[in-house]
Every structure is written in structure tokens, then in C-alpha cells.
Design a protein around this motif. Structure first.
Motif, PDB file in Angstrom:
ATOM      1  N   ILE A 116      -9.861   1.233   3.323  1.00  0.00           N
ATOM      2  CA  ILE A 116     -10.816   2.061   2.573  1.00  0.00           C
ATOM      3  C   ILE A 116     -11.520   1.286   1.473  1.00  0.00           C
ATOM      4  CG2 ILE A 116      -9.601   4.200   3.105  1.00  0.00           C
ATOM      5  CD1 ILE A 116      -8.441   4.163   0.292  1.00  0.00           C
ATOM      6  N   THR A 117     -11.536  -0.054   1.613  1.00  0.00           N
ATOM      7  CA  THR A 117     -12.261  -0.831   0.607  1.00  0.00           C
ATOM      8  C   THR A 117     -13.260  -1.771   1.285  1.00  0.00           C
ATOM      9  OG1 THR A 117     -10.297  -2.265   0.581  1.00  0.00           O
ATOM     10  CG2 THR A 117     -10.579  -0.778  -1.274  1.00  0.00           C
ATOM     11  N   PRO A 118     -14.246  -1.174   1.984  1.00  0.00           N
ATOM     12  CA  PRO A 118     -15.260  -2.004   2.626  1.00  0.00           C
ATOM     13  C   PRO A 118     -16.049  -2.791   1.572  1.00  0.00           C
ATOM     14  CG  PRO A 118     -15.971   0.290   2.546  1.00  0.00           C
ATOM     15  CD  PRO A 118     -14.534   0.271   2.112  1.00  0.00           C
TER      16      PRO A 118
ATOM     17  N   PHE B 237       0.801  -1.217   0.000  1.00  0.00           N
ATOM     18  CA  PHE B 237       0.000   0.000   0.000  1.00  0.00           C
ATOM     19  C   PHE B 237       0.840   1.276   0.000  1.00  0.00           C
ATOM     20  CE2 PHE B 237      -2.902  -3.217   1.818  1.00  0.00           C
ATOM     21  CZ  PHE B 237      -3.702  -3.303   0.693  1.00  0.00           C
TER      22      PHE B 237
ATOM     23  N   SER C 118      -6.451  -2.771   2.712  1.00  0.00           N
ATOM     24  CA  SER C 118      -6.540  -1.355   3.046  1.00  0.00           C
ATOM     25  C   SER C 118      -7.738  -1.129   3.964  1.00  0.00           C
ATOM     26  CB  SER C 118      -6.690  -0.513   1.786  1.00  0.00           C
ATOM     27  OG  SER C 118      -8.056  -0.387   1.449  1.00  0.00           O
TER      28      SER C 118
ATOM     29  N   VAL D 165      -6.823   7.657   5.290  1.00  0.00           N
ATOM     30  CA  VAL D 165      -6.340   6.488   6.024  1.00  0.00           C
ATOM     31  C   VAL D 165      -5.435   5.695   5.088  1.00  0.00           C
ATOM     32  CG1 VAL D 165      -6.991   4.412   7.287  1.00  0.00           C
ATOM     33  CG2 VAL D 165      -8.502   6.409   7.318  1.00  0.00           C
ATOM     34  N   ILE D 166      -4.165   5.603   5.435  1.00  0.00           N
ATOM     35  CA  ILE D 166      -3.215   4.978   4.501  1.00  0.00           C
ATOM     36  C   ILE D 166      -2.850   3.547   4.876  1.00  0.00           C
ATOM     37  CG2 ILE D 166      -2.224   7.138   3.666  1.00  0.00           C
ATOM     38  CD1 ILE D 166       0.057   6.794   5.659  1.00  0.00           C
TER      39      ILE D 166
END
Lengths: 424, 424
Positions: free
Chosen positions: A390-392, A77, A388, A356-357
Motif C-alpha cells: 500500500i505504498t506505491p 508489517f 507493503s 491489504v496487510i
């Protein structure tokens, strides 16, 4: 590092499952609300947030505005970090060509040096020339530190040149602090014409955890109201005492009173949700970091019966800060464990600007579920998040990996927002 | 899909190696210059750019402001798309909770539907409710399209409600066009109070390739000057002719003259760089897409001796646009090939806002190095980039995979900047 994922070892996860489901169902509201908040109060340049996941509650316990541990993030990431760094630089000083990172003074901690070198690399990849400087007076010329990863980290002494700081003729537009300034605001950084991020007042000589958690409590309440949830599910109850001196045993009445108040309040919440656990509270210095001056207690008596060694420990924080303001905070159990030996795993979430990284778990084998995982001398194994935050995936279970990580990212951003308001 | 990488099959890669080295060495200047440009002229919401890599030259040949092919990107970089989508929404309409994507009319093209469904998913993950609408009059109710991937894509008829468009009670803040409007500006989209991106004037009924390449040429010159390189290394020479009618053979003198002028100019450049190849030019319609009305010629005579079938082909563009303005452009050889059968591979780069989110190669086996890879009825195999375009590695060779992809991302952003200026 493996790609395994900690398991929640408690059956008491009803409220959290409900919270995770809720965050997924109301994701558009969550993200929209957060976007509006960042317009009002820009996020700090970067931060990491330590979370505790008890299965029935998910809450931040520490927000670090000078994050280390970038080396523990999943290398897959890295692009996400680079893109977020570009956005952060763009917002703060779009004309920057160079960034100078001011490191912590413990340059012999190779794990820390791996982190600061990873951070430097993120900026290089984002298209800025990036170098690392130290405030240490015993560093008088550029040194090379060989790292366990095989990389080399170059550290140079910081020079003041008029209203600027520099390394020789490397005079940056952006000065990025990765030093929490526990020892106070360094004179060399006062009155700079360069952009300094985070600001000096973010240092632990100024910042108070109680301020942070006061803001956090307000953020959590506003967020909970938006989402029709109980704010307790995402925030630790917190009280504070001033004028505490453990060595002289002064101010202990306030502490004992607050401990009792909190234990009762926690028990009431446990009763409300049918949670069969013993409440505990965390007593910690209002300033400082590195887990110094932290203890867990399950009754006020424990505080009144401290031995000399315990009192000495509570009196010292990093670089000799004397504890006087003390935070009494609801303890949140860590019920995430890994592997057969049930190693306790505590998530840490990283953010740059408001993105959010990534994150990783601090995995510790010899430590209990109600103990502090960030104590001095503590050893942990990092376990990078395999996915990650950020991939719900709405079609998966609410506690499936991407969804659990998404929930972590949401709660971490609430803590980031509290920090933003703290610095505003 | 494999993770193999195309090889440059030409030894004539000296100038490009130099360009790639230069972009790496001057990366801070490149990124700083681009940041300044975006402050002056915000990027389009999204775009894809077709590049050609001849080894001695790297240039864009087509900039699509209504990109398809999101399904061809590497799923590993989905978080990068999500983060960039969040940034794009934040800049354009931070209060958006919903986005409505207006799809192309060719809803029977399942590959296209995979793309638009992937795009919808990116927005859902970014925290917006996202739905897909069609302008087709024969779609009067919501239909479900089963996709080869196993997903289902739901398409609904677009409704006008006062000054808004909607799908029933799904009334979005943001209307995202993924339809290039070759047939003209749809009346249903005129005068909306909602945010419409890209704007209607970005459609092919208004947009001219010659405008784009005029802007591109200026961008490339300014960029080249900043970086002390020959702008020819990153831009195709371009001329245009108005009032061309292939059926009536009118306007052919202008075409022949421009073809000859360009062939001579290219030959001069080839001589300058010692390139032993035959120059060719591309003649294409000034508006439109989908590779219609495109031909490659190596002499003006070829144009003057077209048979009826060829002239008919050049007269029609998508949805019946009549070709009248014609672009004459330097042809850039594609010397990237894959595998034993030397399949030609053409990179396509994707951007959201000004962030490069990924790319893929169009790999085509039965096609020459000087032919158009995006012609009607063309079949290609997508090969997703195995790495991101934003993680260059200065310690690796200038043409190592992450560095080649970085160079692609830089040139694609120059084309994006040209498009931004075109729409400004």
C-alpha cells in the motif's frame, strides 16, 4: 528467508507494464471505486488470494476465505495486520472482548499451526483475548503443540453450550473460522447466537469456484471499464462443466469442448498481444482446496487419454469430496522466478477486512512455469514481501517493487470483492 | 536519528510500572472500552498528543488537532499511516478522490513544510490526489519550496469558487485543515459545501485548553474506574482563571490561589506515593499553541514577582492573541532522558482517525526536566519511535519498548477521546 525479489523472466511484459502504469496513474479512481464497492458489499473478514504474474497478464487463480500462512508474512508489517484486525472487529462486533479461532483439523501440520498461532497473536495484540479450538473429536482436552519457531500453540476442544460455543468458561463474542469445512457444515456451529465469521456458507461444502469466478469476471469487467483496460489482462477466462465423473469417463465431451473453446480463445488473445507462448488450461474441481483434483492440459486429447492413476487423482478432493462440477480455466503462466536456478515464485496476498496487510511468494525450485504450485505434498519456501502493498511510488518505475506489490494488492482486492458478492 | 531509546532516569517508577502492567493485563478491556467510545463519539480526523512520562505518572500535556511533525515519524511505519488515512477518508467521505490540505502560514519553516509534504504523500499513497494550499495573501501563485530532504513542496493560493474552495480546477471533496487558525476563522472557509476536517470550531480562536482538560479529566476518571486505577496516574490536575492580565497585574489573586491549591494537591499525591520531588505547576494561556505564554512555577510568589519581560511574554500568544483565560496545571516531570548528557526526551504520539500511527521523541539537550520543551525558538532533535505503538508484547517486561509505546498510545487515545467530545 531473504529479501531478494523475483524477476520477471519474460520479455513479454508490455501489457503488464502498461497495466501497472495505468493503476498508478489512475490510483485515485482505483481506490475511490473500491471504497464505493465496499460500501455496497462489505468485505469478508479475511482472505488470501493466489496470483499469477505472466508479465503480460496478472490474475487471481484462487481465493481462500480461511487463509493460512500468516506466519509467512513479513514480521515488520505486524502493526498493519493488528490495525486491520482492529478495523475488522470494529465493523463486525465492536463489543467483542474475546475471539475464538476454529482451526483446521490437520493439527499435526506444524506450518499450519504456526500460521494459526500467528493469527491468534495478531488478535491478542489488537486487544482481544484469543484462543484456538479444534473440531477434531479425538481432541478431548487442551493440548500444547511445540512449534518450529519455538512458540507453543494451545488447542482446545470446542464445546457447545446452548446457543454458544466456548472453551470452558472462555465464551467469545466472535467465532472466527479458519477451517474451510470441506467435510460439510459442522453441526456444532449451526444456529449460534455468537457472531460467526466467515459465515458457514463460505465453506467448501457450499462454495463453488465457478460462482467465485463468475463474480470475479463481472468485477473485472466493471473495473476494466472504469479504467479503460482490457479485462482479460486481469482475469482468467473460465468455463464450467457439470456432471463430470473421471472414473466413469462421463461428462468428458463437455470438458473436451470447453477445453478447446478456451484454448482457441486464449490463442486469439495471445495473437492480439503478440504473445509467443502455447496456451494451456487448468481443469479443477469446482469445490475444495489444497490443489487436489487439478490438472494442466494443452489439448483436449490429454483429457481423453488419462490413465487410471490420473483419473483417480482427479476424482478425489480434500476429505473425500467427489468431483462432479468441474472448472475449466485459462492457465496463466508464472514468469516470476528467483535466483540462478530460476525457481518459480507465485505471489499470495493477504487481506483483513478490505485492507491489504501483506503477502509472500511461494518459491518452488523443482516445478515448471505452467504447473500448479499448490499441489498436495508440494514444498515451497516462503519469501515474505519486503515492502507493503500500500505504498506505491509514482516517481519510481511502474514495475519497481512497491508498485508491483501495489498492483498485486489491487488485483487481490478485486478477487476479495468477488468473494464478498459471492457471500452477500 | 538513531534508534536508541530514552531511559527513565528515576527510580520512582513503581506506580507507572504498575500502570503499564495493568494496561497490558487488561488490554482487552482497554481496547473494548475505547471501541465503544468511538462508536459514541467519532475521533477527530487526526491529532498529535504531547505526553510527559515522569516514571510515576504518564499524562498528556497538549493535544494538537492540526498536527505537524509527520516527517519525524519512522518511515518504516508509513504503511500504517496510509492504512489509517484510508480508514479516515472512508468514514468521512468515501467518495473522495481529492484532498486539499490547508497549511499553516509559516511557509518559510522548512521543517513544517517537510511535515505537510509528508502528509500529502500519505494521502497520495492512500489513493487520493492531494495538494497543498495556503491562506497567505502574499501567495498569489503556485510556488515550489525546496526542502532539506531533497523533496519539493508545492503550495498554491486557495481560491473560493461559490460554495467551494479549490486550486484552479483542482476542486477537492475533502478539505483538510492543517492550520490551527489562531488568528480566527478564515472567512474563505465559512459555509463550504465540501467536507471540512477538522471543523472550524477546532481552531485556537474558539478552542480552549480548559475545555479539553475538563473533558480529559472526565475521560480519565471513567477510564480509571473501568481499570481500577487512580486517575491521577494518567491525568494532570488542572484549574483555570478567567480575566487575567499580566501587564496590568489583574486577576493575579485567582492565579496565586489556584497555584497554591494545586501545589498542595500535588504534594498530597506525592506523599501518598512516596515521591520525593518538588511539585510545580504550569501556567499557560487557555488558547493558542507554540509554547507562547507558558511558565513553570514552584510557588505562588514567583507569579506575583514577575518582571516586565516575563509579564510581556505571558501576555502574548501566537499571532497576537491576548491572554485572558489562564490554565493552571500540574507540572509533570519528564524523566525520560537520552545518552550520556541526559538529554530530556518528550514523547509525541500521532493518530489518524482513532488509530495510533506512530510517534517520536522530542530530544532536547539544554533543557531541564521541569521545563517546557515546546517553547518558541526551541530546537529539538526528533527521535522516531523504532517500533509501533500497537504491538504490545505480554511476554516482555511491562516497561519494555513495545509495551511502553503501547501505554503511550493508550493515554494519547484518551486525550483524543477528550478532543472528540470537545468537538461533538
Amino acid at each position: 528467508m531473504t529479501s531478494a525479489v523475483p524477476h520477471l523472466t519474460t520479455a513479454l511484459n508490455g501489457p503488464l507494464l502498461e497495466l501497472e502504469s495505468h493503476l498508478l496513474e489512475r490510483q485515485a479512481d482505483v481506490e475511490c471505486w473500491l471504497r464505493e464497492q465496499w460500501l455496497k458489499t462489505p468485505a469478508p473478514f479475511y482472505a488470501s488470494v493466489d496470483l499469477r504474474n505472466s508479465g503480460f497478464k496478472l490474475a487471481p487463480v484462487d481465493t481462500n476465505l480461511f487463509p493460512a500462512g500468516f506466519n509467512n508474512l513479513n514480521p515488520a508489517f505486524m502493526p498493519l495486520c493488528v490495525q486491520a484486525a482492529q478495523a475488522a472487529v470494529e465493523r463486525l462486533c465492536p463489543k467483542a472482548r474475546r475471539v475464538l479461532i476454529i482451526a483446521e483439523n490437520h493439527t499435526r501440520n506444524l506450518f499450519y499451526m504456526e500460521s494459526v498461532e500467528t493469527l491468534r497473536d495478531i488478535f491478542e495484540k489488537a486487544g482481544l483475548e484469543a484462543r484456538i479450538a479444534s473440531l477434531r473429536e479425538d481432541i478431548s482436552e487442551t493440548i500444547q503443540v511445540e512449534l518450529p519457531s519455538g512458540k507453543t500453540c494451545e488447542i482446545s476442544p470446542l464445546e457447545r453450550q446452548g446457543n454458544r460455543v466456548a472453551i470452558g468458561d472462555f465464551s467469545p463474542c466472535l467465532v472466527l473460522l479458519n477451517n474451510d469445512m470441506s467435510a460439510g457444515r459442522p453441526a456444532i456451529l449451526e444456529g449460534l447466537e455468537q457472531q460467526l465469521a466467515p459465515p458457514l456458507k463460505a465453506g467448501w461444502s457450499t462454495r463453488k469456484k465457478s460462482d467465485h469466478f463468475t463474480h470475479y469476471s463481472m468485477v473485472a469487467h466493471a473495473f476494466a471499464e472504469q479504467l479503460d483496460i482490457d479485462p482479460w489482462l486481469v482475469s482468467p477466462l473460465t468455463l464450467q462443466c457439470g456432471e463430470v465423473n473421471f472414473m466413469e469417463r462421463s461428462g468428458m465431451e463437455c470438458l473436451a469442448r470447453n477445453v478447446n473453446t478456451l484454448l482457441t480463445a486464449i490463442q486469439n488473445k495471445y495473437d492480439q498481444y503478440g504473445i509467443d507462448r502455447e496456451p494451456f488450461v487448468v481443469v479443477k474441481a469446482d469445490s475444495g482446496t489444497y490443489g487436489m483434483g487439478i490438472m494442466m492440459v494443452k489439448s483436449a486429447d490429454e483429457l481423453l487419454n488419462l490413465n487410471r492413476k490420473q483419473r483417480t487423482k482427479m476424482s478425489s478432493a480434500k476429505e473425500g469430496l467427489v468431483v462432479d462440477n468441474v472448472l475449466v480455466q485459462e492457465g496463466v503462466y508464472t514468469f516470476e522466478t528467483l535466483g540462478e536456478d530460476q525457481a518459480v515464485a507465485e505471489p499470495v496476498i493477504y487481506m483483513m477486512d478490505h485492507f491489504v496487510i501483506g503477502g509472500f511468494y511461494r518459491v518452488h525450485t523443482g516445478r515448471g512455469i505452467d504447473e500448479n504450485l499448490n499441489a498436495p505434498g508440494m514444498h515451497f519456501e516462503p519469501l515474505a514481501f519486503a515492502q507493503s502493498c500500500i505504498t506505491p511510488d509514482k516517481f519510481d518505475k511502474p514495475d519497481a517493487e512497491p508498485n508491483r506489490f501495489y498492483a498485486y494488492g489491487v488485483i487481490a482486492r478485486l478477487a476479495l470483492l468477488a468473494a464478498a458478492r459471492e457471500l452477500a
